[in-house]
Design an enzyme around this catalytic site. Structure first.
Site, PDB file in Angstrom:
ATOM      1  N   SER A  39      -4.981   4.293  -1.110  1.00 45.16           N
ATOM      2  CA  SER A  39      -5.692   5.208  -0.209  1.00 45.16           C
ATOM      3  C   SER A  39      -5.914   4.502   1.122  1.00 45.16           C
ATOM      4  CB  SER A  39      -7.055   5.581  -0.799  1.00 45.16           C
ATOM      5  OG  SER A  39      -6.914   6.103  -2.092  1.00 45.16           O
ATOM      6  N   LYS A  92      -2.977  -0.448   8.874  1.00 44.22           N
ATOM      7  CA  LYS A  92      -2.782   0.979   8.579  1.00 44.22           C
ATOM      8  C   LYS A  92      -3.560   1.840   9.580  1.00 44.22           C
ATOM      9  CE  LYS A  92      -2.312   4.919   6.421  1.00 44.22           C
ATOM     10  NZ  LYS A  92      -1.094   5.685   6.414  1.00 44.22           N
ATOM     11  N   THR A 150     -10.051   9.888   0.445  1.00 41.55           N
ATOM     12  CA  THR A 150     -11.099   9.199   1.224  1.00 41.55           C
ATOM     13  C   THR A 150     -11.386  10.019   2.476  1.00 41.55           C
ATOM     14  OG1 THR A 150      -9.355   7.837   2.229  1.00 41.55           O
ATOM     15  CG2 THR A 150     -10.632   6.844   0.456  1.00 41.55           C
ATOM     16  N   TYR A 179      -1.023  13.818  -2.259  1.00 40.50           N
ATOM     17  CA  TYR A 179       0.115  13.660  -1.348  1.00 40.50           C
ATOM     18  C   TYR A 179       0.671  12.246  -1.324  1.00 40.50           C
ATOM     19  CZ  TYR A 179      -0.290  18.334   0.575  1.00 40.50           C
ATOM     20  OH  TYR A 179      -0.281  19.685   0.718  1.00 40.50           O
ATOM     21  N   GLU A 202       0.097   3.178   2.705  1.00 38.98           N
ATOM     22  CA  GLU A 202       1.332   3.963   2.845  1.00 38.98           C
ATOM     23  C   GLU A 202       1.535   4.321   4.309  1.00 38.98           C
ATOM     24  OE1 GLU A 202       1.174   7.314   3.729  1.00 38.98           O
ATOM     25  OE2 GLU A 202      -1.011   7.474   3.640  1.00 38.98           O
ATOM     26  N   CYS A 234      -4.342  12.027   8.269  1.00 45.25           N
ATOM     27  CA  CYS A 234      -4.517  10.616   8.641  1.00 45.25           C
ATOM     28  C   CYS A 234      -5.039  10.367  10.041  1.00 45.25           C
ATOM     29  CB  CYS A 234      -3.194   9.876   8.493  1.00 45.25           C
ATOM     30  SG  CYS A 234      -2.634   9.801   6.794  1.00 45.25           S
ATOM     31  N   GLN A 265      -6.728  11.829  12.624  1.00 46.38           N
ATOM     32  CA  GLN A 265      -8.118  12.000  13.020  1.00 46.38           C
ATOM     33  C   GLN A 265      -9.041  11.112  12.184  1.00 46.38           C
ATOM     34  OE1 GLN A 265      -9.421  15.528  14.623  1.00 46.38           O
ATOM     35  NE2 GLN A 265     -11.426  15.557  13.669  1.00 46.38           N
TER      36      GLN A 265
END
Length: 469
Positions: free
Chosen positions: A133, A222, A94, A14, A163, A278, A280
């Site tokens: 990642s 992030k 990850t 993704y 990202e 992402c 959780q």
């Protein structure tokens, strides 16, 4: 500064797929090869039929059509691509650890380490390695140690470039990002590597939106960004139950506080709970990091966001059971939507999985329609929870290609994804073909409750008390 002419991205998921497609689209002079050991996935990326791309993302097909075969390539030959590249993006999975120390919280860095060791083994020339990642803080240090100590004596610069894509709007987010974050070493060569990557994004992103930091700040930014967004969702969801109990309307409350410029309106949509790969994972990571530094209160604070999210999903399932006269045994419950949100086929941590799981525990028959998610994916999502044998999941889950078939003869309908098409259905027809009383549980607050009640439905909407007759 050495000009980057060849990029390799390890991981065609993704993040890697769409990001590299847009970078290739905007930098026709740079050759980009996306590699993955998953042959089926690479075949799908190379399929002449753009409807068969492995990821559904509005606008992605057009970008791939433009760049693929020109300067964008998808391949399974990982070593060759690493060897030839000036810059290597690591975009492997990850997931949260399911074993050992940090189980259920820490990120599993197994794939990252394997990837680093492969780069170290193959690289014969200096490389810039970019972490794409989502990773816990100080992963860059671990990658650097592996590269420096097991490599062939070549020099590696490690950059963190997280990202900030939202699935469903990823292409839009890539084309017009709020910011691009690049973290690197505070050395002349580290700064040179940062500028090499900044020049690639600079092909279309204004320089003032390209933020340069040290590696640790970039990695932590992030996790923190996702934690803040998830915290807003859990906060409004906590208020949604209060609204139901008191007769307030959570949409009106969200509008009232969202117009406060200090708060803003984004991520104040009450729902059955947040999903996606992402939120959780990143919060659990933050919790784990805080605990590893002995910061128990900080860990407890952020963990509460997850607990609130789990509670919201459980509460939704329990409400379906209690409304349907305290039993859903052998009753047909129709799900509209399985993806974690509209405009994506991603189902990771989707609320639908957990609601279905709870209802199957109560022996319900779940019938699902989702415009983009396959039956195979839905079953594997349920099997992954390991609550029961796969055969039992198969027995209780039926997937439909036609929404009206999914809804026909249902005792209750649960809206689990906010696909726009659900609003346009012929709800009179649905009502006529349902068991009575006909119940709708709108977990996304997207249907016109008044219009549905006029037809004859009994409607439960997250965050709204029963309308007074």
């Amino acid at each position: 500064m050495k000009k980057v002419t060849k990029i390799c991205c390890v991981g065609a998921g993704y993040v890697g797929g769409p990001t590299m497609a847009v970078i290739a689209y905007k930098n026709p002079h740079i050759q980009i090869t996306v590699v993955d050991v998953n042959e089926a996935r690479i075949q799908a990326w190379n399929d002449p039929n753009l409807d068969k791309l492995p990821i559904y993302e509005p606008g992605l097909d057009a970008v791939v059509a433009e760049a693929r075969g020109r300067n964008l390539f998808f391949d399974t030959n990982v070593d060759k691509a690493i060897d030839e590249a000036d810059m290597i993006f690591i975009s492997v999975n990850t997931p949260t650890k399911t074993y050992g120390k940090g189980k259920g919280m820490a990120a599993d860095l197994k794939y990252i380490e394997l990837c680093a060791r492969q780069i170290a083994r193959v690289a014969k020339t200096d490389k810039i390695v970019v972490e794409k990642s989502t990773l816990p803080v100080r992963t860059a240090q671990a990658i650097k140690r592996i590269l420096d100590q097991t490599g062939n004596g070549v020099e590696f610069q490690i950059l963190s470039n997280p990202e900030f894509l939202a699935e469903g709007t990823a292409i839009q987010d890539l084309m017009n990002p709020d910011r691009v974050l690049i973290g690197g070493a505070e050395t002349p060569k580290g700064q040179e590597a940062i500028e090499a990557l900044a020049a690639i994004y600079g092909a279309w992103v204004p320089q003032e939106r390209i933020l340069r930091t040290n590696v640790w700040s970039s990695e932590l930014s992030k996790l923190t960004a996702n934690a803040y967004l998830a915290q807003r969702v859990s906060s409004i969801n906590a208020i949604s139950e209060l609204c139901e109990a008191s007769g307030a309307d959570v949409s009106e409350v969200a509008r009232a506080i969202g117009t406060d410029s200090r708060i803003g309106s984004k991520f104040l949509k009450a729902s059955v709970g947040f999903g996606g790969s992402c939120f959780q994972k990143d919060i659990l990571n933050l919790v784990y990091i805080a605990k590893s530094y002995g910061l128990e209160e900080v860990a407890d604070y952020w963990e509460q966001v997850i607990l609130m999210n789990d509670y919201q999903k459980r509460r939704f399932a329990e409400n379906i059971v209690s409304t349907l006269f305290n039993t859903v045994n052998d009753k047909k419950i129709a799900f509209l939507g399985w993806a974690f949100k509209k405009d994506t086929n991603d189902t990771r941590e989707s609320a639908a999985i957990y609601v279905a799981n709870d209802l199957i525990e109560e022996e319900a028959q779940i019938h699902v329609y989702d415009p983009k998610v396959t039956a195979q994916q839905m079953l594997s999502d349920l099997d992954y929870l390991a609550t029961r044998e796969p055969e039992a999941n198969k027995k209780h889950l039926t997937v439909h290609q036609d929404p009206y078939e999914a809804l026909k003869d249902a005792h209750g309908i649960a809206v689990l994804t906010e696909w726009d098409e659900f609003k346009t259905y012929d709800w009179q027809r649905v009502y006529n073909e349902m068991q009575k009383p006909a119940f709708i549980f709108d977990g996304r607050n997207i249907l016109d409750r008044q219009a549905l009640e006029q037809i004859g439905f009994e409607v439960y909407t997250i965050g709204r008390g029963k309308l007074k007759k």
